[in-house]
Motif scaffolding. Structure first.
Motif, short mmCIF file in Angstrom:
data_model
loop_
_atom_site.label_atom_id
_atom_site.label_comp_id
_atom_site.label_asym_id
_atom_site.label_seq_id
_atom_site.Cartn_x
_atom_site.Cartn_y
_atom_site.Cartn_z
N ALA A 41 -65.43 -23.00 -0.33
CA ALA A 41 -66.32 -23.90 0.40
C ALA A 41 -65.52 -25.01 1.09
O ALA A 41 -65.79 -25.37 2.23
N ALA A 42 -64.50 -25.54 0.38
CA ALA A 42 -63.66 -26.59 0.97
C ALA A 42 -62.84 -26.05 2.13
O ALA A 42 -62.64 -26.73 3.14
N LEU A 43 -62.36 -24.82 2.00
CA LEU A 43 -61.59 -24.19 3.07
C LEU A 43 -62.45 -24.02 4.33
O LEU A 43 -62.01 -24.30 5.44
N ALA A 44 -63.68 -23.60 4.15
CA ALA A 44 -64.58 -23.38 5.28
C ALA A 44 -64.89 -24.68 6.01
O ALA A 44 -65.16 -24.67 7.22
N ARG A 45 -64.82 -25.81 5.32
CA ARG A 45 -65.15 -27.11 5.91
C ARG A 45 -63.91 -27.88 6.37
O ARG A 45 -64.03 -29.01 6.83
N GLY A 46 -62.75 -27.29 6.25
CA GLY A 46 -61.53 -27.95 6.69
C GLY A 46 -61.02 -29.01 5.74
O GLY A 46 -60.12 -29.79 6.09
N LEU A 47 -61.54 -29.04 4.52
CA LEU A 47 -61.04 -29.97 3.51
C LEU A 47 -59.76 -29.45 2.87
O LEU A 47 -58.94 -30.22 2.38
N ILE A 48 -59.60 -28.13 2.86
CA ILE A 48 -58.35 -27.48 2.46
C ILE A 48 -57.85 -26.71 3.67
O ILE A 48 -58.62 -26.01 4.33
N ARG A 49 -56.58 -26.87 3.96
CA ARG A 49 -55.95 -26.19 5.09
C ARG A 49 -54.61 -25.64 4.63
O ARG A 49 -53.95 -26.23 3.78
N TYR A 50 -54.20 -24.53 5.21
CA TYR A 50 -52.95 -23.90 4.79
C TYR A 50 -51.87 -23.85 5.86
O TYR A 50 -50.73 -23.51 5.54
N CYS A 51 -52.20 -24.15 7.10
CA CYS A 51 -51.23 -23.93 8.17
C CYS A 51 -51.12 -25.15 9.07
O CYS A 51 -51.90 -25.30 10.02
N PRO A 52 -50.15 -26.04 8.81
CA PRO A 52 -50.00 -27.23 9.66
C PRO A 52 -49.73 -26.89 11.13
O PRO A 52 -50.16 -27.63 12.02
N ILE A 53 -49.01 -25.80 11.38
CA ILE A 53 -48.76 -25.41 12.76
C ILE A 53 -50.08 -25.05 13.45
O ILE A 53 -50.31 -25.39 14.61
N VAL B 284 -58.26 -39.96 -2.60
CA VAL B 284 -59.23 -39.32 -1.73
C VAL B 284 -58.58 -39.01 -0.38
O VAL B 284 -57.92 -39.88 0.21
N PHE B 285 -58.77 -37.79 0.10
CA PHE B 285 -58.19 -37.35 1.36
C PHE B 285 -59.26 -36.74 2.26
O PHE B 285 -60.31 -36.29 1.79
N ASP B 286 -58.95 -36.71 3.55
CA ASP B 286 -59.81 -35.99 4.49
C ASP B 286 -59.50 -34.51 4.48
O ASP B 286 -60.38 -33.68 4.74
N SER B 287 -58.24 -34.16 4.21
CA SER B 287 -57.82 -32.76 4.07
C SER B 287 -56.61 -32.72 3.16
O SER B 287 -55.81 -33.66 3.12
N ILE B 288 -56.46 -31.61 2.44
CA ILE B 288 -55.23 -31.37 1.69
C ILE B 288 -54.61 -30.05 2.15
O ILE B 288 -55.31 -29.12 2.54
N TYR B 289 -53.29 -30.02 2.11
CA TYR B 289 -52.51 -28.82 2.42
C TYR B 289 -51.77 -28.37 1.16
O TYR B 289 -50.87 -29.07 0.70
N PRO B 290 -52.13 -27.25 0.56
CA PRO B 290 -51.34 -26.72 -0.54
C PRO B 290 -50.03 -26.12 -0.01
O PRO B 290 -50.05 -25.17 0.77
N ALA B 291 -48.91 -26.73 -0.38
CA ALA B 291 -47.60 -26.22 0.01
C ALA B 291 -47.00 -25.53 -1.21
O ALA B 291 -46.00 -25.98 -1.78
N THR C 153 -65.02 -35.39 1.95
CA THR C 153 -63.67 -35.68 1.48
C THR C 153 -63.31 -34.79 0.30
O THR C 153 -64.17 -34.14 -0.29
N ILE C 154 -62.04 -34.80 -0.05
CA ILE C 154 -61.55 -34.04 -1.20
C ILE C 154 -60.63 -34.95 -2.01
O ILE C 154 -59.82 -35.68 -1.44
N SER C 155 -60.80 -34.95 -3.31
CA SER C 155 -60.07 -35.87 -4.19
C SER C 155 -59.14 -35.11 -5.11
O SER C 155 -59.47 -34.02 -5.60
N VAL C 156 -57.99 -35.70 -5.36
CA VAL C 156 -56.95 -35.09 -6.19
C VAL C 156 -56.54 -36.07 -7.29
O VAL C 156 -56.33 -37.26 -7.01
N ALA C 157 -56.41 -35.57 -8.52
CA ALA C 157 -55.96 -36.40 -9.62
C ALA C 157 -54.45 -36.59 -9.53
O ALA C 157 -53.70 -35.62 -9.39
N THR C 158 -53.98 -37.84 -9.58
CA THR C 158 -52.55 -38.14 -9.53
C THR C 158 -52.18 -39.04 -10.70
O THR C 158 -53.05 -39.50 -11.46
#
Length: 304
Positions: free
Chosen positions: A125-137, A222-229, A211-216
């Motif tokens: 669901a997050a991927l479909a909404r652009g909250l998770i992205r995999y390709c910076p290029i 809180v981020f607008d998007s995250i990129y899993p590298a 938004t999408i939130s990550v535990a640190t």
């Protein structure tokens, strides 16, 4: 007598479908196997594919390419290929108990992204909404001036964070585990670019409306998007089992005409080391298909 295909294509993403279009229009007998797992289908909308000024969803691009290939006679099957075995005069391609013969094979199986630790449905669901992205290029432009989190570490994570810094000054590199694996040089380069470095745990990852939130280590960010590298798994096992040479990370090694080290076995797209882009995959497929056509013609002149 068993009919022999001129080429069997394994994989029906942009590379496999481009090759199918070319080969069908060369009046060759081809068969295309599609197990329905192309990464292109996960793209909500690609905006850097030439010819689509308003962008196009990945599933729609694949649908149009399938329609085009089938218009020229390409035969597509929804099936998983179990093995590719070199035999005299070509290959024995094993699919669900069937043994099919082909003079050549083109592998276009791509890769699988390593995903962050979160439930599958929430991830999709997050991927479909652009909250998770995999390709910076592909889509770095879409996060211009936004809050961007990169989940990764070491040289790979650093390079992805630095690439995204060209789009936004709000970039944070979060370790996928308890702590970062960054040497002093990496840390210095990230600091010079103004990229914050935070240790994990990086779980849970939670999704809000926009938004999408990550535990640190310093609490929830809180981020607008995250990129899993987090790297990827190269789906080259069929070719490697057939004897093809691959790099240490599993990318198939090919020459300038997309030929692997096994005669008659070709590869194109993300399964080959290079730029993981739709346009690049399509270009490699065009080269491979033309080489296949010419090789078959040299072995036995193609006449109608």
């Amino acid at each position: 007598m068993t009919e022999i295909d001129d080429c069997i294509i394994v994989g029906a993403g942009p590379a496999g479908l481009t090759a199918a279009i070319y080969l069908a229009r060369f009046h060759l007998r081809i068969r295309l196997f599609d197990n329905g797992s192309s990464r292109a289908a996960l793209i909500p909308r690609t905006n850097n594919h030439a010819g689509y000024p308003e962008g196009i969803p990945g599933v729609e691009l694949l649908r149009l390419m399938r329609r085009q290939a089938e218009r020229f006679g390409a035969v597509r099957e929804d099936a998983h290929v179990d093995a590719i075995v070199p035999v005299d005069g070509g290959f024995d391609v094993q699919v669900g108990g069937r043994h099919l013969r082909a003079r050549t094979v083109l592998l276009a199986t791509g890769v699988i992204n390593n995903r962050p630790d979160m439930p599958q449905d929430a991830h999709d669901a997050a991927l479909a909404r652009g909250l998770i992205r995999y390709c910076p290029i592909c889509d770095g432009y879409e996060v211009t001036d936004k809050r961007v989190g990169v989940i990764g570490t070491s040289d790979h994570g650093m390079r992805e964070a630095l690439f995204l810094r060209g789009y936004s000054k709000h970039v944070t590199l979060v370790a996928p585990g308890a702590s970062h694996d960054l040497n002093n040089a990496c840390r210095a380069e990230l600091k010079a670019a103004g990229i914050e470095q935070l240790d994990g745990p990086c779980t849970p990852i939670t999704v809000d409306s926009d938004t999408i939130s990550v535990a640190t280590s310093e609490g929830e960010r809180v981020f607008d998007s995250i990129y899993p590298a987090l790297g990827s798994v190269i789906r080259s096992e069929l070719a490697i089992a057939a004897g093809a040479q691959a790099s240490e990370d599993g990318c198939l090694e090919v020459d300038a005409h997309q030929r692997t080290s096994v005669t008659g076995l070709f590869a194109a797209g993300d399964v080959v080391k290079g730029l993981d882009q739709i346009s690049h995959a399509m270009g490699e497929a065009g080269v491979a298909a033309t080489t296949i056509r010419n090789a078959l013609d040299e072995a036995s002149p193609l006449r109608r």
